[in-house]
Write a protein that holds these residues in place. Sequence first.
Motif, mmCIF file in Angstrom:
data_model
loop_
_atom_site.group_PDB
_atom_site.id
_atom_site.type_symbol
_atom_site.label_atom_id
_atom_site.label_comp_id
_atom_site.label_asym_id
_atom_site.label_seq_id
_atom_site.Cartn_x
_atom_site.Cartn_y
_atom_site.Cartn_z
ATOM 1 N N VAL A 31 34.978 30.460 32.326
ATOM 2 C CA VAL A 31 35.809 31.418 32.294
ATOM 3 C C VAL A 31 37.108 31.363 31.940
ATOM 4 C CG1 VAL A 31 37.091 33.348 33.752
ATOM 5 C CG2 VAL A 31 34.612 32.791 34.123
ATOM 6 N N LEU A 68 28.545 33.932 30.356
ATOM 7 C CA LEU A 68 29.583 34.607 30.003
ATOM 8 C C LEU A 68 29.041 35.780 29.458
ATOM 9 C CD1 LEU A 68 32.104 32.177 28.652
ATOM 10 C CD2 LEU A 68 31.935 33.190 31.071
ATOM 11 N N GLU A 89 28.548 32.992 44.911
ATOM 12 C CA GLU A 89 28.798 33.521 43.802
ATOM 13 C C GLU A 89 29.505 34.640 44.123
ATOM 14 O OE1 GLU A 89 25.982 31.624 40.198
ATOM 15 O OE2 GLU A 89 25.269 33.039 41.727
ATOM 16 N N TYR A 105 31.172 27.717 36.366
ATOM 17 C CA TYR A 105 31.387 29.144 35.775
ATOM 18 C C TYR A 105 32.953 29.274 35.727
ATOM 19 C CZ TYR A 105 31.669 34.151 35.808
ATOM 20 O OH TYR A 105 31.995 35.382 35.403
ATOM 21 N N ARG A 107 28.871 43.533 34.462
ATOM 22 C CA ARG A 107 29.899 44.535 34.699
ATOM 23 C C ARG A 107 29.109 46.259 34.691
ATOM 24 N NH1 ARG A 107 34.688 43.373 30.632
ATOM 25 N NH2 ARG A 107 35.869 44.786 31.674
ATOM 26 N N LEU A 132 33.451 35.760 43.572
ATOM 27 C CA LEU A 132 33.720 37.083 42.776
ATOM 28 C C LEU A 132 34.584 37.943 43.682
ATOM 29 C CD1 LEU A 132 33.118 38.728 40.043
ATOM 30 C CD2 LEU A 132 31.350 39.797 41.506
ATOM 31 N N ARG A 145 38.522 38.663 33.215
ATOM 32 C CA ARG A 145 38.556 38.739 34.708
ATOM 33 C C ARG A 145 37.970 40.128 35.235
ATOM 34 N NH1 ARG A 145 39.514 34.203 37.978
ATOM 35 N NH2 ARG A 145 40.764 32.833 36.807
ATOM 36 N N LEU A 146 36.912 39.885 36.082
ATOM 37 C CA LEU A 146 36.131 40.972 36.549
ATOM 38 C C LEU A 146 37.117 41.572 37.985
ATOM 39 C CD1 LEU A 146 32.548 39.682 36.580
ATOM 40 C CD2 LEU A 146 33.860 40.773 34.871
ATOM 41 N N ALA A 154 37.210 34.358 29.240
ATOM 42 C CA ALA A 154 36.376 35.545 29.606
ATOM 43 C C ALA A 154 37.301 36.635 30.536
ATOM 44 C CB ALA A 154 35.266 35.223 30.296
ATOM 45 N N ARG A 184 25.544 37.378 32.779
ATOM 46 C CA ARG A 184 25.866 37.414 34.039
ATOM 47 C C ARG A 184 27.458 37.641 34.070
ATOM 48 N NH1 ARG A 184 27.442 32.847 36.619
ATOM 49 N NH2 ARG A 184 25.996 33.228 38.379
ATOM 50 N N THR A 185 28.210 37.825 33.053
ATOM 51 C CA THR A 185 29.518 38.204 33.213
ATOM 52 C C THR A 185 29.610 39.632 32.594
ATOM 53 O OG1 THR A 185 30.357 36.101 33.295
ATOM 54 C CG2 THR A 185 31.912 37.797 32.664
#
Length: 267
Positions: free
Chosen positions: A233, A161, A259, A229, A169, A263, A240-241, A238, A164-165
Amino acid sequence: MELRPLALKALCEPDLEQKLALAQALQAQAATLLIVPETMLPAPAELPGRPAQPELIEPKRVPQRSVQSPEGRAGLIHAICHIEFNAINLALDAVWRFADMPEDFYRDWLRVAAEEAHHFSLLHTHLQTQLGHRYGDFPAHDGLWTMCAKTAHDITARMALVPRTLEARGLDATPLIQAKLRGVGTPDALAACDILDIILRDEVGHVAIGNRWYAWLCARQGLEPVAHYRHLVRHYAAPRLRAPFNTEARRRAGFSEAELAALIAGD
């Protein structure tokens, strides 16, 4: 000398210039420093060490400024400076906090801390010489460190998180920021784009380190990375992308096709 207590000392350092110097000195000495993975270090009462400014406010209260004005560009560069300052602390925290990892884990995150210190220095020099401001002149939010604190007890969640999160970004956002700055076209805006090229190149490597250790930890625990993952989240709320995603940079950073598909699907 032992690496992990020295990383904690650098993390606790509140003086900006001294923190930068400590992070870079540790990397310079990395080959000679002893690593004792099994040591459990006691957590200080307050982390991280940081200067009195900038004022930390809620993310929704951080003003949005147009890059068309010098003040707006200063605010943007300051915001990226703040991200890089937090990234130094995040990397140092990974070095001292998590015991019983392979030595490469600690060396990886020490290198990240030194590179983030370099990024901060590039941006801060630009902010001072091109835009007439210093780090601390604008308010900032503490979202990155908040997630660091949330995942302090769970190394797998930390790798999932933070690098890689939240840090990933930046792979998506940097080209968009550069496009806006190139549209402005002033010398300071174009110089900032050159600095962001350096940061984007290095950040691909930093996210790759997060991906490497997340995959290693999932394999050690018998976890399926994509499914776990999703669980993390939800559990840690976490962010949201959202698209657009820099899929080329994400591939270079080690994201699998599964992945990336999850995403893009918002899964």
